[in-house]
Design an enzyme around this catalytic site. Structure first.
Site, mmCIF file in Angstrom:
data_model
loop_
_atom_site.group_PDB
_atom_site.id
_atom_site.type_symbol
_atom_site.label_atom_id
_atom_site.label_comp_id
_atom_site.label_asym_id
_atom_site.label_seq_id
_atom_site.Cartn_x
_atom_site.Cartn_y
_atom_site.Cartn_z
ATOM 1 C CG HIS A 206 2.831 -5.803 6.200
ATOM 2 N ND1 HIS A 206 3.574 -5.308 7.232
ATOM 3 C CD2 HIS A 206 2.467 -7.059 6.567
ATOM 4 C CE1 HIS A 206 3.674 -6.232 8.176
ATOM 5 N NE2 HIS A 206 3.012 -7.293 7.805
HETATM 6 C C1 UD1 Z 1 2.303 -12.247 6.132
HETATM 7 C C2 UD1 Z 1 1.745 -12.511 7.536
HETATM 8 C C3 UD1 Z 1 1.986 -11.302 8.405
HETATM 9 C C4 UD1 Z 1 3.450 -10.920 8.417
HETATM 10 C C5 UD1 Z 1 3.922 -10.726 6.981
HETATM 11 C C6 UD1 Z 1 5.394 -10.422 6.920
HETATM 12 C C7 UD1 Z 1 -0.243 -13.925 7.670
HETATM 13 C C8 UD1 Z 1 -1.687 -13.924 7.953
HETATM 14 N N1 UD1 Z 1 0.315 -12.728 7.491
HETATM 15 O O1 UD1 Z 1 1.580 -11.173 5.592
HETATM 16 O O2 UD1 Z 1 1.603 -11.618 9.727
HETATM 17 O O3 UD1 Z 1 3.607 -9.731 9.143
HETATM 18 O O4 UD1 Z 1 3.677 -11.928 6.238
HETATM 19 O O5 UD1 Z 1 5.774 -9.926 5.682
HETATM 20 O O6 UD1 Z 1 0.351 -14.979 7.617
HETATM 21 N N2 UD1 Z 1 3.087 -11.560 -2.076
HETATM 22 C C9 UD1 Z 1 3.961 -11.487 -3.129
HETATM 23 N N3 UD1 Z 1 5.158 -12.141 -2.992
HETATM 24 C C10 UD1 Z 1 5.479 -12.862 -1.902
HETATM 25 C C11 UD1 Z 1 4.561 -12.946 -0.845
HETATM 26 C C12 UD1 Z 1 3.371 -12.281 -0.947
HETATM 27 O O7 UD1 Z 1 3.710 -10.844 -4.130
HETATM 28 O O8 UD1 Z 1 6.578 -13.415 -1.868
HETATM 29 C C13 UD1 Z 1 1.802 -10.824 -2.179
HETATM 30 C C14 UD1 Z 1 0.703 -11.672 -2.814
HETATM 31 O O9 UD1 Z 1 -0.140 -10.815 -3.507
HETATM 32 C C15 UD1 Z 1 -0.013 -12.198 -1.605
HETATM 33 C C16 UD1 Z 1 0.085 -11.031 -0.658
HETATM 34 O O10 UD1 Z 1 1.368 -10.491 -0.904
HETATM 35 O O11 UD1 Z 1 -1.331 -12.568 -1.855
HETATM 36 C C17 UD1 Z 1 -0.071 -11.388 0.807
HETATM 37 O O12 UD1 Z 1 0.900 -12.359 1.193
HETATM 38 P P1 UD1 Z 1 0.650 -13.247 2.495
HETATM 39 O O13 UD1 Z 1 1.777 -14.154 2.713
HETATM 40 O O14 UD1 Z 1 -0.719 -13.868 2.418
HETATM 41 O O15 UD1 Z 1 0.554 -12.183 3.666
HETATM 42 P P2 UD1 Z 1 1.493 -10.964 4.026
HETATM 43 O O16 UD1 Z 1 0.739 -9.712 3.816
HETATM 44 O O17 UD1 Z 1 2.851 -11.074 3.416
#
Ligand code: UD1
Length: 390
Positions: A206
């Site tokens: 991821h």
């Molecule tokens: C985040 C953390 C990462 C951690 C990971 C664990 C940061 C910078 N990154 O990354 O360090 O390893 O969590 O999983 O804080 N999304 C959904 N549903 C959700 C959450 C996210 O669809 O419940 C999708 C959305 O498109 C969102 C994208 O995932 O924009 C990224 O989510 P985000 O929380 O920004 O970062 P992660 O990649 O999950």
């Protein structure tokens, strides 16, 4: 003594569960759990609360997704009035996600002490958003709880005074051990139609550096397809990665509850797994390929070979005391190293110091003593006038 505990993303929920449980054993401590809302899908959030036996959050800030600046800023904006109301003795943050930094920064600006669990880890790669979050959170924390020796060394090198640093072990391992009977009896194998004894690999990907550039992702998948000729690869897919994979050929997407068995070979993409199913699946894997941080630690204790698809790790103890190898993203190397790990599995070494399921005990004891020996902070917001003066 109110302690605000914040969590925003999947790995945070795993870390706060043992801490909240331990705090509840202290009559003087009142933990207030604030979910920032960074992760919000059922399988990325609520499911973890249920499976970790974690009370529902007292408050959810509903921050959701967005750019890093927006996400961090929203935590600051939404958390400040709540801290002003609660006036906690300290704010406890865990890990290295945007919510961690957002909550720590809100608290420190209000004069509230910050406790950081999992402090001091460094990949020394500042292109990783998590590295920025780690360095900045540590710089403004009052209590720094480290999981491994390297964490202490890094913090001392950065000029953080030794009295603030506490080597306590790893709360993620507390969660893993406390839930062992439940992940041991997970029904994931039956639900996936995985015959007992069938060798398989688990894959998670991821990190932006691996999945955001289509060429890098394509190269990785090609190497993984080669490996998938040797044994099936089970790939629980993070929601942000799914749209990028839907365009890829040769991936198998089993339909949930269709009663369909997985093919004996190839890459099978699964929906995100809950905590117990994920640990269960990893525990019986022949090898785990990942770019996650927490999984490097969990496989160390599960005794399963872990190959980290990154150039660096901020968790060097998983290499020196665990089963982890950091192998980068070169396709030829991935194939070579994985086949080597399968041919020559090494015996898992004894667990790293303090990864004994009692880290939360140590942390909460220190937190309680800190609260008892320090006066309540004067919570301040430094409101600025928004008017334009003549
Ligand atoms: C985040 C953390 C990462 C951690 C990971 C664990 C940061 C910078 N990154 O990354 O360090 O390893 O969590 O999983 O804080 N999304 C959904 N549903 C959700 C959450 C996210 O669809 O419940 C999708 C959305 O498109 C969102 C994208 O995932 O924009 C990224 O989510 P985000 O929380 O920004 O970062 P992660 O990649 O999950």
């Amino acid at each position: 003594m109110k302690i605000v505990v914040t969590a925003g993303a999947r790995p945070n929920f795993v870390k706060v569960a043992p801490l909240i449980k331990e705090m509840q054993r202290y009559p003087a401590l009142l933990p207030v759990l604030i979910h920032t809302g960074q992760h919000y899908d059922h399988m990325m959030s609520e499911q973890f609360f249920t499976e970790l036996d974690l009370q529902p959050p007292d408050i959810n800030l509903g921050v959701g997704s967005g750019s890093h600046a927006m996400q961090t800023a929203e935590v600051l904006r939404r958390l400040e009035p709540i801290l002003e109301m609660i006036k906690p003795r300290a704010v406890l943050v865990v890990g290295d996600v945007n919510s961690t930094l957002g909550a720590a920064l809100t608290a420190v600006k209000m004069g509230i002490p910050v406790a950081h669990v999992e402090a001091g880890l460094r990949s020394f790669d500042r292109t990783m958003p998590e590295e920025i979050n780690r360095v900045l959170t540590d710089a403004i924390s009052d209590l720094l709880f480290v999981t491994e020796e390297s964490g202490q060394q890094n913090l001392v090198r950065e000029g953080i005074s030794r009295e603030k640093i506490h080597f306590v072990g790893n709360v993620m391992i507390d969660a893993l051990q406390a839930s062992k009977p439940r992940w041991k009896s997970s029904s994931i194998f039956r639900r996936l139609g995985l015959e007992s004894g069938l060798p398989y690999a688990v894959l998670t990907l991821h990190r932006p550096c691996n999945v955001d550039d289509p060429v890098t992702l394509q190269d990785l998948l090609e190497a993984l397809q080669v490996l998938a000729r040797h044994m099936p690869i089970l790939f629980p897919v993070h929601p942000r990665v799914k749209p990028k994979l839907l365009r890829q050929p040769n991936l198998f997407w089993p339909q949930p509850n269709a009663g369909e068995s997985l093919p004996g070979k190839g890459i099978s993409c699964l929906d995100p797994l809950g905590y117990l199913d994920c640990i269960a699946l990893m525990s019986r894997a022949r090898v785990v390929l990942t770019d996650s941080g927490g999984i490097q630690e969990e496989t160390t204790i599960l005794g399963v070979p872990c190959l980290t698809l990154r150039e660096t790790t901020e968790r060097p103890i998983t290499v020196t005391h665990g089963t982890n190898r950091v192998i980068g993203t070169d396709p030829a190397r991935i194939v070579k190293e994985t086949l080597l790990a399968l041919e020559h599995p090494s015996l898992p070494p004894p667990p790293p110091p303090f990864w004994d399921g009692r880290a939360a005990e140590r942390i909460v004891r220190i937190l309680n003593a800190y609260g008892a020996s320090h006066r309540s902070p004067v919570v301040r917001t430094h409101r600025q006038s928004t008017g334009v003066s003549a």
